[in-house]
Design a protein around this motif. Structure first.
Motif, PDB file in Angstrom:
ATOM      1  N   VAL A 230       0.860  -1.191   0.000  1.00 10.84           N
ATOM      2  CA  VAL A 230       0.000   0.000   0.000  1.00 10.84           C
ATOM      3  C   VAL A 230       0.894   1.239   0.000  1.00 10.84           C
ATOM      4  O   VAL A 230       1.911   1.293   0.693  1.00 10.84           O
ATOM      5  N   GLU A 231       0.536   2.241  -0.769  1.00  8.84           N
ATOM      6  CA  GLU A 231       1.326   3.463  -0.840  1.00  8.84           C
ATOM      7  C   GLU A 231       0.938   4.375   0.327  1.00  8.84           C
ATOM      8  O   GLU A 231       0.014   5.187   0.231  1.00  8.84           O
ATOM      9  N   TRP A 232       1.678   4.228   1.442  1.00  7.58           N
ATOM     10  CA  TRP A 232       1.369   4.985   2.650  1.00  7.58           C
ATOM     11  C   TRP A 232       1.996   6.370   2.658  1.00  7.58           C
ATOM     12  O   TRP A 232       1.524   7.259   3.367  1.00  7.58           O
ATOM     13  N   SER A 233       3.069   6.566   1.919  1.00  8.62           N
ATOM     14  CA  SER A 233       3.800   7.834   2.000  1.00  8.62           C
ATOM     15  C   SER A 233       2.956   9.060   1.652  1.00  8.62           C
ATOM     16  O   SER A 233       3.142  10.124   2.264  1.00  8.62           O
ATOM     17  N   PRO A 234       1.999   8.991   0.708  1.00 10.88           N
ATOM     18  CA  PRO A 234       1.200  10.196   0.436  1.00 10.88           C
ATOM     19  C   PRO A 234       0.170  10.510   1.524  1.00 10.88           C
ATOM     20  O   PRO A 234      -0.414  11.593   1.509  1.00 10.88           O
ATOM     21  N   VAL A 235      -0.055   9.578   2.455  1.00 14.88           N
ATOM     22  CA  VAL A 235      -1.085   9.769   3.472  1.00 14.88           C
ATOM     23  C   VAL A 235      -0.542  10.667   4.582  1.00 14.88           C
ATOM     24  O   VAL A 235       0.307  10.263   5.367  1.00 14.88           O
ATOM     25  N   ARG A 236      -1.033  11.890   4.649  1.00 14.62           N
ATOM     26  CA  ARG A 236      -0.622  12.828   5.697  1.00 14.62           C
ATOM     27  C   ARG A 236      -1.454  12.661   6.956  1.00 14.62           C
ATOM     28  O   ARG A 236      -0.967  12.849   8.063  1.00 14.62           O
ATOM     29  N   MET A 237      -2.718  12.332   6.798  1.00 18.22           N
ATOM     30  CA  MET A 237      -3.579  12.090   7.945  1.00 18.22           C
ATOM     31  C   MET A 237      -4.704  11.141   7.560  1.00 18.22           C
ATOM     32  O   MET A 237      -5.084  11.069   6.384  1.00 18.22           O
ATOM     33  N   LEU A 238      -5.204  10.414   8.543  1.00 14.18           N
ATOM     34  CA  LEU A 238      -6.328   9.513   8.304  1.00 14.18           C
ATOM     35  C   LEU A 238      -7.630  10.299   8.219  1.00 14.18           C
ATOM     36  O   LEU A 238      -7.734  11.410   8.731  1.00 14.18           O
ATOM     37  N   GLY A 239      -8.622   9.683   7.595  1.00 12.50           N
ATOM     38  CA  GLY A 239      -9.905  10.357   7.437  1.00 12.50           C
ATOM     39  C   GLY A 239     -10.541  10.749   8.751  1.00 12.50           C
ATOM     40  O   GLY A 239     -11.192  11.790   8.859  1.00 12.50           O
ATOM     41  N   GLU A 240     -10.346   9.930   9.800  1.00 15.43           N
ATOM     42  CA  GLU A 240     -10.914  10.250  11.112  1.00 15.43           C
ATOM     43  C   GLU A 240     -10.330  11.546  11.665  1.00 15.43           C
ATOM     44  O   GLU A 240     -11.040  12.341  12.276  1.00 15.43           O
ATOM     45  N   GLU A 241      -9.025  11.749  11.456  1.00 15.26           N
ATOM     46  CA  GLU A 241      -8.403  12.976  11.950  1.00 15.26           C
ATOM     47  C   GLU A 241      -8.918  14.192  11.182  1.00 15.26           C
ATOM     48  O   GLU A 241      -9.193  15.235  11.774  1.00 15.26           O
ATOM     49  N   TYR A 242      -9.058  14.041   9.872  1.00 15.35           N
ATOM     50  CA  TYR A 242      -9.582  15.149   9.077  1.00 15.35           C
ATOM     51  C   TYR A 242     -10.998  15.508   9.528  1.00 15.35           C
ATOM     52  O   TYR A 242     -11.344  16.680   9.670  1.00 15.35           O
ATOM     53  N   THR A 243     -11.811  14.479   9.767  1.00 16.09           N
ATOM     54  CA  THR A 243     -13.172  14.726  10.227  1.00 16.09           C
ATOM     55  C   THR A 243     -13.175  15.396  11.594  1.00 16.09           C
ATOM     56  O   THR A 243     -13.970  16.304  11.857  1.00 16.09           O
ATOM     57  N   ALA A 244     -12.272  14.947  12.483  1.00 20.05           N
ATOM     58  CA  ALA A 244     -12.200  15.538  13.819  1.00 20.05           C
ATOM     59  C   ALA A 244     -11.807  17.009  13.756  1.00 20.05           C
ATOM     60  O   ALA A 244     -12.360  17.842  14.482  1.00 20.05           O
ATOM     61  N   ARG A 245     -10.864  17.328  12.897  1.00 15.81           N
ATOM     62  CA  ARG A 245     -10.354  18.702  12.843  1.00 15.81           C
ATOM     63  C   ARG A 245     -11.251  19.635  12.049  1.00 15.81           C
ATOM     64  O   ARG A 245     -11.418  20.800  12.402  1.00 15.81           O
ATOM     65  N   TYR A 246     -11.814  19.148  10.951  1.00 18.03           N
ATOM     66  CA  TYR A 246     -12.514  20.041  10.032  1.00 18.03           C
ATOM     67  C   TYR A 246     -13.970  19.673   9.790  1.00 18.03           C
ATOM     68  O   TYR A 246     -14.732  20.485   9.243  1.00 18.03           O
ATOM     69  N   GLY A 247     -14.372  18.464  10.170  1.00 20.77           N
ATOM     70  CA  GLY A 247     -15.737  18.026   9.918  1.00 20.77           C
ATOM     71  C   GLY A 247     -15.944  17.689   8.458  1.00 20.77           C
ATOM     72  O   GLY A 247     -15.119  17.962   7.599  1.00 20.77           O
ATOM     73  N   THR A 248     -17.059  17.038   8.172  1.00 21.04           N
ATOM     74  CA  THR A 248     -17.451  16.727   6.798  1.00 21.04           C
ATOM     75  C   THR A 248     -18.930  17.057   6.639  1.00 21.04           C
ATOM     76  O   THR A 248     -19.610  17.445   7.585  1.00 21.04           O
ATOM     77  N   ILE A 249     -19.412  16.867   5.434  1.00 20.94           N
ATOM     78  CA  ILE A 249     -20.839  17.111   5.186  1.00 20.94           C
ATOM     79  C   ILE A 249     -21.686  16.179   6.046  1.00 20.94           C
ATOM     80  O   ILE A 249     -22.703  16.576   6.621  1.00 20.94           O
ATOM     81  N   LYS A 250     -21.245  14.908   6.159  1.00 23.91           N
ATOM     82  CA  LYS A 250     -22.004  13.936   6.939  1.00 23.91           C
ATOM     83  C   LYS A 250     -21.815  14.140   8.435  1.00 23.91           C
ATOM     84  O   LYS A 250     -22.710  13.869   9.226  1.00 23.91           O
ATOM     85  N   LYS A 251     -20.623  14.616   8.837  1.00 31.85           N
ATOM     86  CA  LYS A 251     -20.312  14.777  10.261  1.00 31.85           C
ATOM     87  C   LYS A 251     -19.727  16.163  10.491  1.00 31.85           C
ATOM     88  O   LYS A 251     -18.506  16.330  10.523  1.00 31.85           O
TER      89      LYS A 251
END
Length: 411
Positions: A230-251
């Motif tokens: 799996v190409e992990w190097s481009p991953v700066r943060m997991l989706g859960e962290e992004y949702t926690a910090r910035y929220g999403t349309i669903k959350k």
């Protein structure tokens, strides 16, 4: 039978399909006779990889299908001398071929709970030989924003598939082939609680979108799935962290604890499974982010002392994952006190030249600079500052040893 309404004596179509046909996964009305004829005609078309033609993809583009279409296709699917969907729990079905939906567009369709085992949504095996990238993409199924919660996709081929923003939470993907599948849309995909196994192929899947955010991965059951490809190097943060910090349309961001505990858990879980497969450098990145997010949890819980202690550990050593910080802190402390000793030399005795001030600062940091002599009183500002530096040095050394020891045993 009325195509628009549920049959008489049944409250819903789901009840009808379950009781009359033992198909509890069907919830949609029966499609019209004309639609059935069209789908049957398309299903009979022979695939042509070179021309990008598949039963539900024409030469010039994908054919859009609905859940009702897929339900009918599953109910009438024939392979291995049997009719109906592939039942993964029955070993006899493992050699059956599933629906061929290569190139079809099922974006934003609700396919939750459907028995889609051994679905063909891309090329695999010998079909890779001599195949161009355009042909790979032509065969790839489109599942952008599709609801696949609790869907059974065991043994399915989703190579090069577009799963951007798809909800695969609690989906079964044992033995599935997700080679170079894409999850990188701005609308985050959710793979939380999905089930993989050691036969699941995750080679070169694209997990990060343009912002470096991955799908949500909390509570995934990896079950030995190989993550080294799996190409992990481009991953700066997991989706859960992004949702926690910035929220999403669903959350939307709630401003309280919100998704922070989930973000902590997801990073710890990913770190643990990567470390278990020997991917220590990648595991360290996610472990560090878990510590940083836990500090945010402490702060929002008003545990200010614990949050401050966590911040200090981050500042001094990056929780043991950023050793360069310890060296920089060491130089800053030694340099600051050396300057203080040098400046004090103009007002107290004995005066120190620049080199002497640096040496005295280094020895004081390690608890060896406090050496009162006949001409240096205990109340001399030099000895007072040396004692203060020794205390700071002791705290930094204890923090350094504790964090790096914890990191060592974590491996």
């Amino acid at each position: 039978m009325d195509d628009a309404q549920s049959p008489d004596d049944y409250g819903t179509w789901n009840e009808f399909w379950m009781r009359e046909h033992d198909q509890p996964w069907r919830i949609e009305p029966e499609i019209s006779e004309a639609r059935r004829a069209y789908l049957a005609e398309r299903r009979a078309i022979a695939p042509n990889i070179a021309k990008g033609i598949y039963p539900f993809r024409e030469e010039h583009g994908s054919i859009t299908l609905t859940r009702a279409d897929v339900e009918w296709l599953l109910a009438t699917h024939e392979s291995g001398g049997q009719t109906g969907p592939v039942e993964w729990d029955d070993p006899a079905h493992h050699k059956r071929s599933g629906l061929d939906l290569r190139g079809a567009d099922l974006s934003s369709v609700n396919l939750s709970l459907l028995p889609l085992s051994r679905l063909r949504g891309g090329l695999a095996g010998d079909e890779f030989l001599g195949t161009t990238m355009d042909q790979f993409h032509a065969a790839a199924i489109r599942l952008i924003g599709t609801n696949l919660r609790f869907a059974h996709l065991e043994g399915s081929v989703l190579t090069f598939g577009r799963l951007d923003g798809a909800d695969l939470s609690s989906a079964h993907l044992e033995s599935a082939d997700l080679y170079r599948a894409h999850f990188e849309a701005e609308q985050l995909a959710d793979i939380g609680r999905a089930v993989f196994d050691s036969s699941t192929i995750l080679n070169h899947i694209v997990l990060a979108n343009a912002r470096g955010v991955s799908p949500q991965l909390a509570d995934v059951l990896w079950n030995g799935a190989i993550l080294s490809a799996v190409e992990w190097s481009p991953v700066r943060m997991l989706g859960e962290e992004y949702t926690a910090r910035y929220g999403t349309i669903k959350k939307p961001w709630s401003g309280a604890l919100g998704e922070y505990p989930s973000a902590v858990r997801a990073n710890r879980q990913v770190s643990a499974v990567l470390r278990g497969q020997g991917l220590h450098e990648e595991a360290d990145r996610f472990a560090y982010r878990a510590h940083s997010l836990q500090r945010s949890v402490f702060w929002r819980q008003r545990h200010y002392l614990r949050a401050s202690g966590s911040w200090l550990l981050d500042l001094i050593s990056g929780y043991g994952y950023k050793p360069l910080r310890s060296f920089i802190v060491y130089l800053l402390v030694v340099g600051a006190f050396a300057l203080a000793y040098y400046l004090l030399g103009n007002h107290v005795s004995p005066p120190l030249d620049p080199l002497g001030a640096v040496i005295f600062s280094i020895t004081s940091f390690h608890g060896r600079g406090f050496a009162p002599g006949e001409n240096v009183a205990l109340t001399n500002p030099l000895t007072v500052f040396a004692a203060v530096e020794a205390i700071i040095g002791l705290l930094i050394e204890i923090t350094f040893i504790a964090t790096f020891t914890q990191r060592f045993f974590a491996r």
